[in-house]
Design a protein around this motif. Structure first.
Motif, PDB file in Angstrom:
ATOM      1  N   TRP A 179       2.215  -5.861  11.395  1.00 12.13           N
ATOM      2  CA  TRP A 179       3.321  -5.303  12.170  1.00 12.13           C
ATOM      3  C   TRP A 179       4.279  -4.494  11.293  1.00 12.13           C
ATOM      4  O   TRP A 179       4.484  -3.300  11.550  1.00 12.13           O
ATOM      5  CB  TRP A 179       4.034  -6.423  12.921  1.00 12.13           C
ATOM      6  N   PRO A 180       4.875  -5.084  10.239  1.00 13.74           N
ATOM      7  CA  PRO A 180       5.792  -4.277   9.430  1.00 13.74           C
ATOM      8  C   PRO A 180       5.074  -3.159   8.670  1.00 13.74           C
ATOM      9  O   PRO A 180       5.567  -2.037   8.592  1.00 13.74           O
ATOM     10  CB  PRO A 180       6.431  -5.268   8.470  1.00 13.74           C
ATOM     11  N   GLY A 181       3.899  -3.452   8.118  1.00 11.10           N
ATOM     12  CA  GLY A 181       3.165  -2.436   7.369  1.00 11.10           C
ATOM     13  C   GLY A 181       2.709  -1.283   8.235  1.00 11.10           C
ATOM     14  O   GLY A 181       2.716  -0.132   7.802  1.00 11.10           O
ATOM     15  N   ILE A 241       0.234  -2.531   4.890  1.00 13.03           N
ATOM     16  CA  ILE A 241      -0.286  -3.576   5.773  1.00 13.03           C
ATOM     17  C   ILE A 241      -0.759  -4.779   4.955  1.00 13.03           C
ATOM     18  O   ILE A 241      -0.474  -5.925   5.311  1.00 13.03           O
ATOM     19  CB  ILE A 241      -1.410  -3.015   6.670  1.00 13.03           C
ATOM     20  N   LEU A 242      -1.458  -4.542   3.870  1.00 15.49           N
ATOM     21  CA  LEU A 242      -1.934  -5.657   3.052  1.00 15.49           C
ATOM     22  C   LEU A 242      -0.772  -6.416   2.397  1.00 15.49           C
ATOM     23  O   LEU A 242      -0.818  -7.629   2.263  1.00 15.49           O
ATOM     24  CB  LEU A 242      -2.913  -5.170   1.990  1.00 15.49           C
ATOM     25  N   TRP A 258      -3.849 -12.348   9.986  1.00  8.72           N
ATOM     26  CA  TRP A 258      -5.062 -12.050   9.213  1.00  8.72           C
ATOM     27  C   TRP A 258      -6.067 -11.161   9.938  1.00  8.72           C
ATOM     28  O   TRP A 258      -6.492 -10.144   9.378  1.00  8.72           O
ATOM     29  CB  TRP A 258      -5.716 -13.357   8.756  1.00  8.72           C
ATOM     30  N   PRO A 259      -6.494 -11.456  11.166  1.00  9.45           N
ATOM     31  CA  PRO A 259      -7.489 -10.587  11.802  1.00  9.45           C
ATOM     32  C   PRO A 259      -6.981  -9.166  12.062  1.00  9.45           C
ATOM     33  O   PRO A 259      -7.733  -8.201  11.918  1.00  9.45           O
ATOM     34  CB  PRO A 259      -7.834 -11.284  13.112  1.00  9.45           C
ATOM     35  N   PHE A 260      -5.714  -9.026  12.397  1.00  8.62           N
ATOM     36  CA  PHE A 260      -5.151  -7.694  12.620  1.00  8.62           C
ATOM     37  C   PHE A 260      -5.088  -6.910  11.311  1.00  8.62           C
ATOM     38  O   PHE A 260      -5.404  -5.725  11.267  1.00  8.62           O
ATOM     39  CB  PHE A 260      -3.747  -7.798  13.229  1.00  8.62           C
ATOM     40  N   LYS A 261      -4.647  -7.591  10.264  1.00  8.38           N
ATOM     41  CA  LYS A 261      -4.524  -6.957   8.950  1.00  8.38           C
ATOM     42  C   LYS A 261      -5.876  -6.438   8.469  1.00  8.38           C
ATOM     43  O   LYS A 261      -5.996  -5.293   8.034  1.00  8.38           O
ATOM     44  CB  LYS A 261      -3.970  -7.985   7.964  1.00  8.38           C
ATOM     45  N   LEU A 317      12.819  -5.196  16.263  1.00  6.39           N
ATOM     46  CA  LEU A 317      13.369  -3.880  15.929  1.00  6.39           C
ATOM     47  C   LEU A 317      12.386  -3.172  15.001  1.00  6.39           C
ATOM     48  O   LEU A 317      12.700  -2.857  13.859  1.00  6.39           O
ATOM     49  CB  LEU A 317      14.727  -4.014  15.244  1.00  6.39           C
ATOM     50  N   PRO A 318      11.171  -2.902  15.469  1.00  6.90           N
ATOM     51  CA  PRO A 318      10.111  -2.455  14.556  1.00  6.90           C
ATOM     52  C   PRO A 318      10.366  -1.117  13.891  1.00  6.90           C
ATOM     53  O   PRO A 318       9.889  -0.885  12.786  1.00  6.90           O
ATOM     54  CB  PRO A 318       8.878  -2.395  15.456  1.00  6.90           C
ATOM     55  N   TRP A 319      11.129  -0.227  14.526  1.00  6.68           N
ATOM     56  CA  TRP A 319      11.380   1.081  13.940  1.00  6.68           C
ATOM     57  C   TRP A 319      12.174   0.978  12.648  1.00  6.68           C
ATOM     58  O   TRP A 319      12.180   1.906  11.862  1.00  6.68           O
ATOM     59  CB  TRP A 319      12.110   1.978  14.943  1.00  6.68           C
ATOM     60  N   ARG A 320      12.823  -0.155  12.405  1.00  2.61           N
ATOM     61  CA  ARG A 320      13.581  -0.325  11.170  1.00  2.61           C
ATOM     62  C   ARG A 320      12.686  -0.592   9.961  1.00  2.61           C
ATOM     63  O   ARG A 320      13.153  -0.541   8.834  1.00  2.61           O
ATOM     64  CB  ARG A 320      14.586  -1.452  11.320  1.00  2.61           C
TER      65      ARG A 320
END
Length: 110
Positions: A55-57, A49-50, A10-13, A91-94
Motif C-alpha cells: 500500500w505505501p510503496g 513496495i519491498l 506478503w501476497p500483494f507485495k 490518507l494514501p496520497w500522503r
C-alpha cells in the motif's frame, strides 16, 4: 499487529514484484529504457513496495511516476528510508511525493 499486517501484505507485495519484473524484462525492454530518474520508475516502485509494503510503496511509486511526466523532475531520487510524516493508510496520497521539490515530507516520524 505488525506481524498480522506482514502476513496480509506478503501476497500483494510479491505479486506486484513479479508484475514489475515482467514489465521490466518485456514491455520496457521493447519500448526502450528512457527514464529521467535514477533508479528508474519501475525499480523505484519495486524497491518501495519491498521496503515499505504494497500500500505505501505503491503510492510512493504512483507519485514517482507522476513526477516523471513532461515538465516533472529528473535526476537521482532514491526510495526514502522512512515513511513520510502524516501518512496513514486512510490518507494514501500522503505516501507519495507529487511535487518536484524535495522537502521534509520524507523525514522519519518524531
Amino acid at each position: 499487529m505488525d506481524r498480522v499486517w506482514a502476513v496480509i501484505d506478503w501476497p500483494f507485495k510479491w505479486t506486484a514484484y513479479l508484475l514489475i519484473q515482467a514489465y521490466r524484462y518485456t514491455l520496457s525492454a521493447l519500448v526502450g529504457r528512457n527514464c529521467r530518474h535514477a533508479p528508474t520508475c519501475s525499480e523505484f516502485t519495486r524497491d518501495a513496495i519491498l521496503r515499505h509494503g504494497f500500500w505505501p510503496g505503491g503510492w510512493m511509486g504512483a507519485g514517482r511516476i507522476w513526477r516523471c511526466r513532461p515538465g516533472g523532475t529528473h535526476g537521482y531520487d532514491p526510495v526514502p528510508d522512512a515513511l513520510p510524516n502524516g501518512a496513514r493508510w486512510y490518507l494514501p496520497w500522503r505516501y507519495g511525493r507529487w511535487r518536484g521539490k524535495k522537502n521534509d515530507e520524507h523525514q522519519p516520524h518524531a
